[in-house]
Design a protein around this motif. Structure first.
Motif, PDB file in Angstrom:
ATOM      1  N   ASN A  30      -5.020 141.930  94.626  1.00  0.00           N
ATOM      2  CA  ASN A  30      -6.120 142.271  95.546  1.00  0.00           C
ATOM      3  C   ASN A  30      -5.638 142.795  96.631  1.00  0.00           C
ATOM      4  N   ASP A  31      -6.377 143.263  97.587  1.00  0.00           N
ATOM      5  CA  ASP A  31      -6.187 143.755  99.011  1.00  0.00           C
ATOM      6  C   ASP A  31      -5.774 142.425  99.977  1.00  0.00           C
ATOM      7  N   ILE A  32      -6.727 141.465  99.679  1.00  0.00           N
ATOM      8  CA  ILE A  32      -6.357 140.408 100.727  1.00  0.00           C
ATOM      9  C   ILE A  32      -6.191 139.427  99.460  1.00  0.00           C
ATOM     10  N   GLN A  33      -4.825 138.957  99.513  1.00  0.00           N
ATOM     11  CA  GLN A  33      -4.404 137.757  98.473  1.00  0.00           C
ATOM     12  C   GLN A  33      -4.206 136.528  99.131  1.00  0.00           C
ATOM     13  N   LEU A  34      -5.019 135.707  98.679  1.00  0.00           N
ATOM     14  CA  LEU A  34      -5.211 134.219  99.544  1.00  0.00           C
ATOM     15  C   LEU A  34      -4.501 133.110  98.017  1.00  0.00           C
ATOM     16  N   LEU A  35      -3.557 132.756  98.364  1.00  0.00           N
ATOM     17  CA  LEU A  35      -2.718 131.938  97.436  1.00  0.00           C
ATOM     18  C   LEU A  35      -3.056 130.530  97.711  1.00  0.00           C
ATOM     19  N   LYS A  36      -4.137 130.125  97.497  1.00  0.00           N
ATOM     20  CA  LYS A  36      -4.943 128.792  97.351  1.00  0.00           C
ATOM     21  C   LYS A  36      -5.476 128.400  95.984  1.00  0.00           C
ATOM     22  N   ALA A  37      -5.612 127.300  95.900  1.00  0.00           N
ATOM     23  CA  ALA A  37      -6.079 126.800  94.553  1.00  0.00           C
ATOM     24  C   ALA A  37      -7.354 126.765  94.333  1.00  0.00           C
ATOM     25  N   ASN A  38      -8.166 126.976  95.444  1.00  0.00           N
ATOM     26  CA  ASN A  38      -9.696 127.007  95.501  1.00  0.00           C
ATOM     27  C   ASN A  38     -10.125 128.207  95.433  1.00  0.00           C
ATOM     28  N   VAL A  39      -9.157 129.385  95.273  1.00  0.00           N
ATOM     29  CA  VAL A  39      -9.794 130.772  95.220  1.00  0.00           C
ATOM     30  C   VAL A  39      -9.436 131.410  93.805  1.00  0.00           C
ATOM     31  N   SER A  40     -10.326 131.816  93.402  1.00  0.00           N
ATOM     32  CA  SER A  40     -10.288 132.727  92.029  1.00  0.00           C
ATOM     33  C   SER A  40      -9.202 133.870  92.251  1.00  0.00           C
ATOM     34  N   ARG A  41      -8.991 133.997  90.880  1.00  0.00           N
ATOM     35  CA  ARG A  41      -7.865 135.192  90.650  1.00  0.00           C
ATOM     36  C   ARG A  41      -8.658 136.426  91.327  1.00  0.00           C
ATOM     37  N   HIS A  42      -9.654 136.739  90.930  1.00  0.00           N
ATOM     38  CA  HIS A  42     -10.310 137.863  91.456  1.00  0.00           C
ATOM     39  C   HIS A  42     -11.629 137.190  92.032  1.00  0.00           C
ATOM     40  N   HIS A  43     -11.666 136.624  93.286  1.00  0.00           N
ATOM     41  CA  HIS A  43     -12.711 136.018  93.890  1.00  0.00           C
ATOM     42  C   HIS A  43     -14.046 136.903  94.352  1.00  0.00           C
ATOM     43  N   ALA A  44     -13.730 137.798  95.254  1.00  0.00           N
ATOM     44  CA  ALA A  44     -14.931 138.735  95.606  1.00  0.00           C
ATOM     45  C   ALA A  44     -14.484 139.863  95.838  1.00  0.00           C
ATOM     46  N   ARG A  45     -15.616 140.982  96.386  1.00  0.00           N
ATOM     47  CA  ARG A  45     -15.277 141.990  96.834  1.00  0.00           C
ATOM     48  C   ARG A  45     -16.051 142.503  97.973  1.00  0.00           C
ATOM     49  N   MET A  46     -15.573 143.283  98.850  1.00  0.00           N
ATOM     50  CA  MET A  46     -16.474 143.841 100.136  1.00  0.00           C
ATOM     51  C   MET A  46     -16.570 145.347  99.966  1.00  0.00           C
ATOM     52  N   THR A  47     -17.591 145.731 100.119  1.00  0.00           N
ATOM     53  CA  THR A  47     -17.882 147.157 100.124  1.00  0.00           C
ATOM     54  C   THR A  47     -18.211 147.503 101.571  1.00  0.00           C
ATOM     55  N   ASN A  48     -17.511 148.313 102.073  1.00  0.00           N
ATOM     56  CA  ASN A  48     -17.599 148.880 103.710  1.00  0.00           C
ATOM     57  C   ASN A  48     -18.190 150.298 103.519  1.00  0.00           C
ATOM     58  N   LEU A  49     -19.424 150.455 103.877  1.00  0.00           N
ATOM     59  CA  LEU A  49     -20.237 151.716 103.707  1.00  0.00           C
ATOM     60  C   LEU A  49     -20.323 152.137 105.162  1.00  0.00           C
ATOM     61  N   PRO A  50     -20.888 153.341 105.565  1.00  0.00           N
ATOM     62  CA  PRO A  50     -21.024 153.572 106.950  1.00  0.00           C
ATOM     63  C   PRO A  50     -21.664 152.969 107.702  1.00  0.00           C
ATOM     64  N   ASN A  51     -22.834 152.431 107.195  1.00  0.00           N
ATOM     65  CA  ASN A  51     -23.967 151.670 108.136  1.00  0.00           C
ATOM     66  C   ASN A  51     -23.945 150.235 107.782  1.00  0.00           C
ATOM     67  N   VAL A  52     -23.275 149.720 106.644  1.00  0.00           N
ATOM     68  CA  VAL A  52     -23.445 148.411 106.300  1.00  0.00           C
ATOM     69  C   VAL A  52     -22.004 148.041 105.688  1.00  0.00           C
ATOM     70  N   CYS A  53     -21.869 146.763 105.698  1.00  0.00           N
ATOM     71  CA  CYS A  53     -20.863 146.016 104.870  1.00  0.00           C
ATOM     72  C   CYS A  53     -21.407 145.045 104.115  1.00  0.00           C
ATOM     73  N   GLN A  54     -21.066 144.969 102.675  1.00  0.00           N
ATOM     74  CA  GLN A  54     -21.509 143.852 101.772  1.00  0.00           C
ATOM     75  C   GLN A  54     -20.501 143.264 101.236  1.00  0.00           C
ATOM     76  N   VAL A  55     -20.760 141.893 100.988  1.00  0.00           N
ATOM     77  CA  VAL A  55     -19.696 140.990 100.178  1.00  0.00           C
ATOM     78  C   VAL A  55     -20.622 140.564  98.858  1.00  0.00           C
ATOM     79  N   GLU A  56     -19.912 140.576  97.903  1.00  0.00           N
ATOM     80  CA  GLU A  56     -20.176 140.169  96.560  1.00  0.00           C
ATOM     81  C   GLU A  56     -19.122 139.250  95.923  1.00  0.00           C
ATOM     82  N   ASP A  57     -19.606 138.105  95.220  1.00  0.00           N
ATOM     83  CA  ASP A  57     -19.005 137.212  94.767  1.00  0.00           C
ATOM     84  C   ASP A  57     -18.850 137.752  93.256  1.00  0.00           C
ATOM     85  N   LEU A  58     -17.527 137.261  92.618  1.00  0.00           N
ATOM     86  CA  LEU A  58     -16.965 138.118  91.303  1.00  0.00           C
ATOM     87  C   LEU A  58     -16.958 136.976  90.408  1.00  0.00           C
ATOM     88  N   ARG A  59     -18.165 136.116  90.333  1.00  0.00           N
ATOM     89  CA  ARG A  59     -18.249 134.938  89.542  1.00  0.00           C
ATOM     90  C   ARG A  59     -17.213 133.942  89.576  1.00  0.00           C
TER      91      ARG A  59
END
Length: 144
Positions: A30-59
């Motif tokens: 991961n680009d930002i690695q959170l070594l915490k028990a309550n964070v999933s191995r692949h928790h979320a993805r942020m997509t940074n576009l020219p006019n908007v930034c989105q966050v998506e949960d990865l189940r």
């Protein structure tokens, strides 16, 4: 879009969100690695576009929340609070209308944003240290 995440759970630490995709989770890839028990191995993805930034949960097991609401995917706005498991971040857009430029200029971010992968580790719980035993006799062989 010029934006960043401010980690506010334990200390204020800033991470720039690069153009394209930034991944967040416990695994080393991961680009930002959170070594915490309550964070999933692949928790979320942020997509940074020219006019908007989105966050998506990865189940993730403990969910991703924006301003207290559980989300699957959402576009972010300046000062949104994002929670991955129990780890809280504040989303900021640099130079946006309503951003506090005085606060932005007063923070010292040094070289923390120049690292490709950021690891945030969980602190070990406090342990009690045993006191040394006082007034003990040294071991001696028995006399026959």
């Amino acid at each position: 879009m010029d934006c960043r995440l401010i980690y506010v759970s334990e200390m204020e630490e800033m991470f720039n969100i690069r153009d394209g995709v930034t991944t967040i989770g416990r695994e080393v890839d991961n680009d930002i690695q959170l070594l915490k028990a309550n964070v999933s191995r692949h928790h979320a993805r942020m997509t940074n576009l020219p006019n908007v930034c989105q966050v998506e949960d990865l189940r993730s097991a403990n969910g991703t929340f924006v301003n207290g609401d559980k989300i699957t995917a959402i576009s972010l706005r300046h000062n949104d609070e994002i929670r991955f498991g129990d780890e809280v971040f504040r989303f900021e857009t640099i130079g946006s209308v309503g951003s506090d430029e005085a606060t932005v200029r007063s923070r010292d971010y040094s070289d923390k944003t120049q690292k490709e992968t950021v690891k945030i580790q969980q602190c070990a719980p406090e342990t009690k240290i045993m006191q040394p035993v006082i007034n003990f006799a040294p071991l001696r062989p028995k006399k026959k």
